[in-house]
Write an enzyme that holds these catalytic residues in place. Sequence first.
Site, PDB file in Angstrom:
ATOM      1  N   CYS A 126       0.806  -1.226   0.000  1.00 42.91           N
ATOM      2  CA  CYS A 126       0.000   0.000   0.000  1.00 42.91           C
ATOM      3  C   CYS A 126       0.841   1.279   0.000  1.00 42.91           C
ATOM      4  CB  CYS A 126      -0.949  -0.001   1.197  1.00 42.91           C
ATOM      5  SG  CYS A 126      -0.166  -0.534   2.729  1.00 42.91           S
ATOM      6  N   HIS A 234      -2.941   6.284   4.600  1.00 39.62           N
ATOM      7  CA  HIS A 234      -1.513   6.421   4.912  1.00 39.62           C
ATOM      8  C   HIS A 234      -1.012   7.787   4.421  1.00 39.62           C
ATOM      9  CE1 HIS A 234      -1.589   2.320   5.967  1.00 39.62           C
ATOM     10  NE2 HIS A 234      -0.922   1.771   4.974  1.00 39.62           N
TER      11      HIS A 234
END
Length: 329
Positions: A126, A234
């Site tokens: 990710c 994130h």
Amino acid sequence: MKVAVVGATGLVGSEILTVLAERNFPVTELIPVASERSKGKEIDFKGKKYKIVTPAEAIALRPDVALFSAGGGTSTEYAPQFAEAGITVVDNSSAWRMDPTKKLVVPEVNGTVLSAEDKIIANPNCSTIQMVVVLQPLHAKYKIKRVVVSTYQSVTGTGVKAVNQLMDERAGKDGEKAYPYQIDLNVIPHIDVFQDNGYTKEEMKMIQETNKIMGDDSIRVTATTVRIPVMGGHSEAVNIEFEHDFDLAEVRQLLAEQEGVIVVDDPANLQYPMPKDAHGKDEVLVGRIRRDESQDKTLNLWVVADNLRKGAATNAVQIAELLHKKGLI
Ligand code: A2P
């Protein structure tokens, strides 16, 4: 198209179902797959109910494509069995990413590498996905020499157990722990297991996967990956040193023109990317675009994306869309 989602009850798996529905992927039959524990339970997809099956049962149902997000162990064991049965696998785990015989794909960056021989295609980490989407147009124009990245990663990247840990801690309740320490009101500079060189495996993934996706081992990357008590996505502070000098206005334009990127960069009006704004979005947000005044030809960026979306589910579905467009599934 018959589509299996392996890990359909998990955080990423359920996001894959949402993204498949939202993007109108041509699903004629859904095969939700999870462990023996969930077998027989029902899952809702576009207003229809589907019964969860085990991986072995799913193979027998011969889907055209299987999107895996059930951990490395499940992928290592079952992805080859699906592939052997002629089912194309898009795998979200780290099991196959660095296998030289497997492609590691971010469609906007290296979608052209896909071919008919690819039966197991790896979806990158990710944190790596959201970074390379931004690096790619800059590398094409100014040639990247070195990247220094520090991450601020959401608990959703660890799975349901981690989200529960954060919520329990916030409510003052005891419960299962996904992390070795309290995560609420804390920051843990440790994601995945430690390696002999002192880096964590997450940090090594960012380094190695960036080189593989960008097809250029000359790009030097160093990473520090950190878990923070956040849910929406994130964040990354990225410092990039180039071979050639750049113009900031042109950098902004290149990023604005990059598919899948939204520039959010207006400090005067307090506009910069934050996880709460990236949450639920498929795009990567980039801001705080500025020159590193401590070194020539060096740029600072702040990059935020929903790790369950572009960092996982959306990228996997985009790979499936690309395979479909190329007539490979
Ligand atoms: P289950 O719900 O039956 O345990 P997360 O990472 O969010 O915790 O999700 C993990 C996903 O992987 C879940 O859907 C889980 O199913 C699935 N899973 C775990 N082990 C297996 C297995 N051996 N076979 C198939 N699916 C599995």
